[in-house]
Structure formats: structure tokens, C-alpha cells
Write an enzyme that holds these catalytic residues in place. Structure first.
Site, PDB file in Angstrom:
ATOM      1  CG  HIS A 129      -1.622   1.186   1.559  1.00 28.48           C
ATOM      2  ND1 HIS A 129      -1.904   2.102   1.954  1.00 28.48           N
ATOM      3  CD2 HIS A 129      -3.047   0.575   0.912  1.00 28.48           C
ATOM      4  CE1 HIS A 129      -2.504   3.117   2.225  1.00 28.48           C
ATOM      5  NE2 HIS A 129      -3.906   1.964   1.253  1.00 28.48           N
ATOM      6  CG  ASP A 207       0.530  -2.199   6.294  1.00 25.95           C
ATOM      7  OD1 ASP A 207      -0.804  -2.510   7.144  1.00 25.95           O
ATOM      8  OD2 ASP A 207       0.202  -1.326   5.188  1.00 25.95           O
ATOM      9  CD  GLN A 210      -6.940  -4.556   4.143  1.00 26.75           C
ATOM     10  OE1 GLN A 210      -8.463  -5.009   4.679  1.00 26.75           O
ATOM     11  NE2 GLN A 210      -7.438  -2.834   3.688  1.00 26.75           N
ATOM     12  CE  LYS A 233      -6.982   0.024   6.399  1.00 22.95           C
ATOM     13  NZ  LYS A 233      -8.073   1.129   5.342  1.00 22.95           N
ATOM     14  CB  CYS A 371      -3.168   2.962  -1.596  1.00 20.60           C
ATOM     15  SG  CYS A 371      -4.681   4.787  -0.947  1.00 20.60           S
TER      16      CYS A 371
HETATM   17  N1  C6P Z   1      -6.607   0.602   2.945  1.00 20.63           N
HETATM   18  C1  C6P Z   1      -8.046  -0.231   0.949  1.00 20.63           C
HETATM   19  O1  C6P Z   1      -8.610   0.322   0.676  1.00 20.63           O
HETATM   20  P1  C6P Z   1      -5.170   4.138   7.102  1.00 20.63           P
HETATM   21  O2  C6P Z   1      -5.497   5.367   6.055  1.00 20.63           O
HETATM   22  O3  C6P Z   1      -3.914   5.119   7.932  1.00 20.63           O
HETATM   23  O4  C6P Z   1      -6.026   3.682   7.921  1.00 20.63           O
HETATM   24  O5  C6P Z   1      -4.653   2.496   6.405  1.00 20.63           O
HETATM   25  C2  C6P Z   1      -3.914   2.859   5.003  1.00 20.63           C
HETATM   26  C3  C6P Z   1      -3.331   1.738   4.631  1.00 20.63           C
HETATM   27  C4  C6P Z   1      -2.620   1.077   5.262  1.00 20.63           C
HETATM   28  N2  C6P Z   1      -1.366  -0.567   4.693  1.00 20.63           N
HETATM   29  C5  C6P Z   1      -3.184  -1.363   4.162  1.00 20.63           C
HETATM   30  C6  C6P Z   1      -2.562  -2.375   3.860  1.00 20.63           C
HETATM   31  C7  C6P Z   1      -4.061  -0.817   3.502  1.00 20.63           C
HETATM   32  O6  C6P Z   1      -4.613  -1.219   3.365  1.00 20.63           O
HETATM   33  C8  C6P Z   1      -4.211   0.822   4.071  1.00 20.63           C
HETATM   34  C9  C6P Z   1      -5.310   1.211   3.406  1.00 20.63           C
HETATM   35  C10 C6P Z   1      -8.067   0.909   2.479  1.00 20.63           C
HETATM   36  O7  C6P Z   1      -7.384  -0.584   0.793  1.00 20.63           O
HETATM   37  C11 C6P Z   1      -7.978   2.078   2.011  1.00 20.63           C
HETATM   38  S1  C6P Z   1      -6.156   2.560   0.495  1.00 20.63           S
END
Ligand code: C6P
Length: 414
Positions: A129, A207, A210, A233, A371
Site C-alpha cells: 500500500h 503493516d 488489513q 478497519k 493505493c
Molecule cells: N487501505 C483500502 O481500501 P489508514 O488509511 O492509515 O487507516 O490505512 C492505510 C493502509 C495501510 N496499509 C494497508 C495494507 C491498507 O490497506 C491501508 C488502507 C484502504 O485498501 C484505503 S486505501
């Protein structure tokens, strides 16, 4: 002989009643929310914890000695201790509250600026991401270090680990990777990656955006140095997240932002830093967010994360297998074991068209690059449609998704 005690499976359909937002129609059809990879819905227990906090306890933390400040501070620190238990951290001091995964990863990248020099390397994967890529690009720019990549195998979206040890040996200082890919659904072998990195003395960053709300996580067993996730999430509020860091490492790291709370003493010309974790929490934190996240962690663990992982994974595997027979579909990510999401493209239709088509039926999907632009570029597509599942989704919703995507294929494919 007594019969064995078997924990009864959660009643998934009944759990839907805990999520008030699900009880509505969209374009005249019952809402089918399949955009959980972007953000999940919130159970009443979380919403009520937020309301209770604001109605009874709201004050700033660590500042006042009055009753409400005491209550707010106690609630905030209780959430930290709960987060430590949630991921089996060694101590609450290893939990830093952040705005989310993105801020946690940026915190590490910023704080490592003084530790890297030209000739050093940062290793990431091709499935990152942007939140787990751009902060490292910025760190590389600041320090003269270079970025290296663990490749993926192809549309099946696994990490090709055949040259991992050679990569790790190339002066790598940090190795960052996702536990579950938000675009492919791949579940990476975190413990193995951490063990191999440790043999080379490389710091590991997981990370868990998910995965944290879906899988049981034990940072002590995984033996990672850092792990970041977002409350929103995993049934919690937006604006709150967690960065786990190994305490010995956190102690040696430079602060991220300056301001109130993070200092021990301030002179006109210099300052000294507060203890970990407060050194990394400048300014008034999202206290209500931490309280809501606490309620979310309790909610998820009352159901059981192993059961949630099995439920989401089953829905995703079922959707993957059945989408495969829709004409014009190209599926991404592993055909077998996967996290609770499926990405696909449909010949003749832009993902935004597919998402709009599904939206008219009440189904919320996500279309776009999610992303992960470099990943899609490597696989030769610019965007996909993604269905992502959570504990309140049902087999009937997967049936409806397959029916609607089949109709979309006929509509766009002629
Ligand atoms: N992915 C998706 O629809 P934040 O925005 O900080 O809560 O999370 C960022 C992020 C980092 N790593 C991974 C693997 C992610 O999936 C995400 C967020 C969302 O897939 C929004 S793009």
C-alpha cells in the site's frame, strides 16, 4: 463419558443486528456492504462507548488533577493496556496511539532518519500500500539510502522469497511488509519473514492494517520489531490507530512530532523527552477514539478472531471460486488461502462502471488502484474492482454479488 466441550460458532446473521448502519436500503435495495477493506462498520457497543465518554467523562488527559481528567486519563491508559493484550505486546509502554496505520509507519520512517546513511537499504515488497512505500521513499531521499523490493510471483500474488536472504544481505536496515495485502488478499508468512530478517540483523515493520481486525496477532510470537494498524478497519472509530514498537528500540528512537505531552522539561533553547510511549504522542490525543477502540477490541474478542478469520476467509474463497466462472473476469491474488477480500477486473468495463452498476443494486464495492499503483502497473492493469468482507457479511450476500457481477459481465460484455 462427558461430551467434549465445543465452543459454538457465532451466529453471524444475528451479529448484524449489532451494526445499526446495515439496516437500511440504498437505491431501494437492502445495503450489502462489501467495502470493509476501506473501512468497517461500527457495532452499537463502540458507538455507545463514544457517546458515554462524551456525555460523562470528557476531559484532557495527563494534564489536570480534577475528577473528569482523572477519568479520561484512566480510560485512555486502559485502552493502551487493552491494545497491548490484543496483540500480546510485552507491556503497555510498547503501544503508541496514532491516527492510524499511515501515521504509525511515518513515525518510524521519520524517527529512523538519523540511523540510515548512503549505501544502506530499505527492503519492501511489490505489494505495498502507498502508506508502506511512500514514507520509505521519503526516508531514502532524506538519507541517501536505496529501496529494494521483494518481487511477487504474478497474478497469484504471492511473495517470491527465493532471493530474500540475498536481498537482506544488501545492507538492509529495515524490512517492511503487509501481513495481508489490501489488493491481493495474500496472507504473508510474517513469522518466517521476521526470523529471516533477524538473522541479518534487520529491523522488521509489519503493516497490519488489513489483518488486525481479522486475525489473532501475537507480536511476541511473530518476533517483529514494529506493527501498525488502524482502528477504523476493525470495527473501531476513525482517527485512532496503534503502533507497536519493541520497547528497547523505542527507547533509542528520536521523537516524531514536538509539542505538549511528549516532553520531560523545556528550556528556551532545548528540551528533554518524556518516557516511552508519551515521547511519541505530542499534543492532545484522540481520547474518545482510544475509548472506542477499546470497545471494538472487546467486541471482536468476544466473538473470537480465529472465528472471524475463518468466516471472512471462507466468504472470500467462495467469491473467488465462483467469480472465476464469470465470462471476462481476471482474478488477482492466491486461489487458496486468502484474507477476506477479492480483487478482479472485468473485460470491457472500467472498475468504476462495475462499482456503479453494483451500487444500483445496493452493493458497496471499491473500484480503483486501492493505493497500490506500482503493484497494478507490474500486473499490467490500472485498476480493479474489490469486494472485501467482514464478520457481518453472509453467504447470501456473496450469492447476490455473484449474480450482480454476472449481470454486469453480460451488460458490459454485450
Ligand atoms: N487501505 C483500502 O481500501 P489508514 O488509511 O492509515 O487507516 O490505512 C492505510 C493502509 C495501510 N496499509 C494497508 C495494507 C491498507 O490497506 C491501508 C488502507 C484502504 O485498501 C484505503 S486505501
Amino acid at each position: 463419558m462427558n461430551p467434549p466441550i465445543v465452543a459454538s460458532a457465532p451466529d453471524w446473521a444475528a451479529l448484524r443486528a449489532d451494526f445499526p448502519i446495515l439496516d437500511q436500503t440504498v437505491h431501494g435495495r437492502p445495503l450489502v456492504y462489501l467495502d470493509n477493506g476501506a473501512t468497517t462498520q461500527k457495532p452499537r457497543a463502540v458507538i455507545e462507548a463514544l457517546v458515554r465518554y462524551y456525555e460523562r467523562d470528557n476531559a484532557n488527559v495527563h494534564r489536570g488533577v480534577h475528577e473528569l481528567s482523572y477519568r479520561a486519563t484512566t480510560a485512555y491508559e486502559a485502552a493502551r493496556a487493552r491494545a497491548a493484550r490484543f496483540i500480546h505486546a510485552g507491556a503497555p509502554e510498547e503501544i503508541i496511539f496514532t491516527r492510524g496505520t499511515t501515521e504509525g509507519l511515518n513515525l518510524i520512517a521519520y524517527s529512523f532518519t538519523s540511523r540510515l546513511k548512503p549505501g544502506d537499504a530499505i527492503l519492501v515488497t511489490e505489494m505495498e500500500h502507498h502508506s508502506n512505500l511512500v514514507p520509505w521513499q521519503l526516508l531514502a531521499e532524506r538519507t541517501g539510502a536505496k529501496l529494494l523490493f521483494v518481487p511477487i510471483t504474478g497474478d497469484d500474488g504471492l511473495l517470491d522469497l527465493s532471493h530474500l536472504d540475498e536481498l537482506l544481505a544488501r545492507n538492509v536496515k529495515l524490512f517492511a511488509f503487509p501481513q495481508i495485502s489490501n489488493s491481493l488478499g495474500t496472507i504473508n508468512p510474517v513469522a518466517e519473514l521476521c526470523t529471516r530478517a533477524r538473522r541479518h540483523g534487520v529491523v522488521t515493520v509489519v503493516d497490519a492494517a488489513q489483518s488486525a481486525g481479522h486475525l489473532p496477532i501475537d507480536v511476541t510470537a511473530l518476533d517483529c520489531d514494529f506493527l501498525a494498524f488502524s482502528g477504523h478497519k476493525m470495527a473501531g472509530p476513525t482517527g485512532i490507530g496503534v503502533l507497536y514498537g519493541r520497547q528497547a528500540l523505542l527507547e533509542t528512537m528520536a521523537p516524531f512530532q514536538g509539542g505538549g505531552e511528549m516532553i520531560a522539561s523545556v528550556q528556551f533553547d532545548h528540551s528533554t523527552w518524556n518516557k516511552v510511549p508519551h515521547k511519541f504522542e505530542a499534543g492532545t490525543p484522540d481520547i474518545a477514539g482510544a475509548v472506542g477502540l477499546h470497545a471494538a477490541m472487546d467486541y471482536l474478542d468476544a466473538i473470537g478472531r480465529p472465528a472471524i478469520a475463518e468466516h471472512d476467509g471462507h466468504l472470500a474463497r467462495d467469491a473467488y471460486a465462483r467469480l472465476a466462472s464469470v465470462p471476462g473476469i481476471r482474478l488477482f491474488g492466491p486461489p487458496g488461502e486468502r484474507g477476506g477480500l477479492v480483487s478482479f477486473s472485468l473485460a470491457g468495463a472500467h472498475p468504476h462502471d462495475v462499482v456503479t452498476f453494483a451500487d444500483q443494486e445496493g452493493i458497496a464495492l471499491r473500484g480503483g488502484h486501492h493505493c497500490t499503483q506500482p503493484l497494478w502497473r507490474k500486473l499490467g492493469v490500472t485498476a480493479t474492482t474489490r469486494a472485501s468482507f467482514y464478520l457481518y457479511n453472509t453467504a447470501a450476500e456473496v450469492d447476490f454479488l455473484i449474480e450482480v457481477i454476472g449481470r454486469a459481465a453480460r451488460f458490459f460484455g454485450g
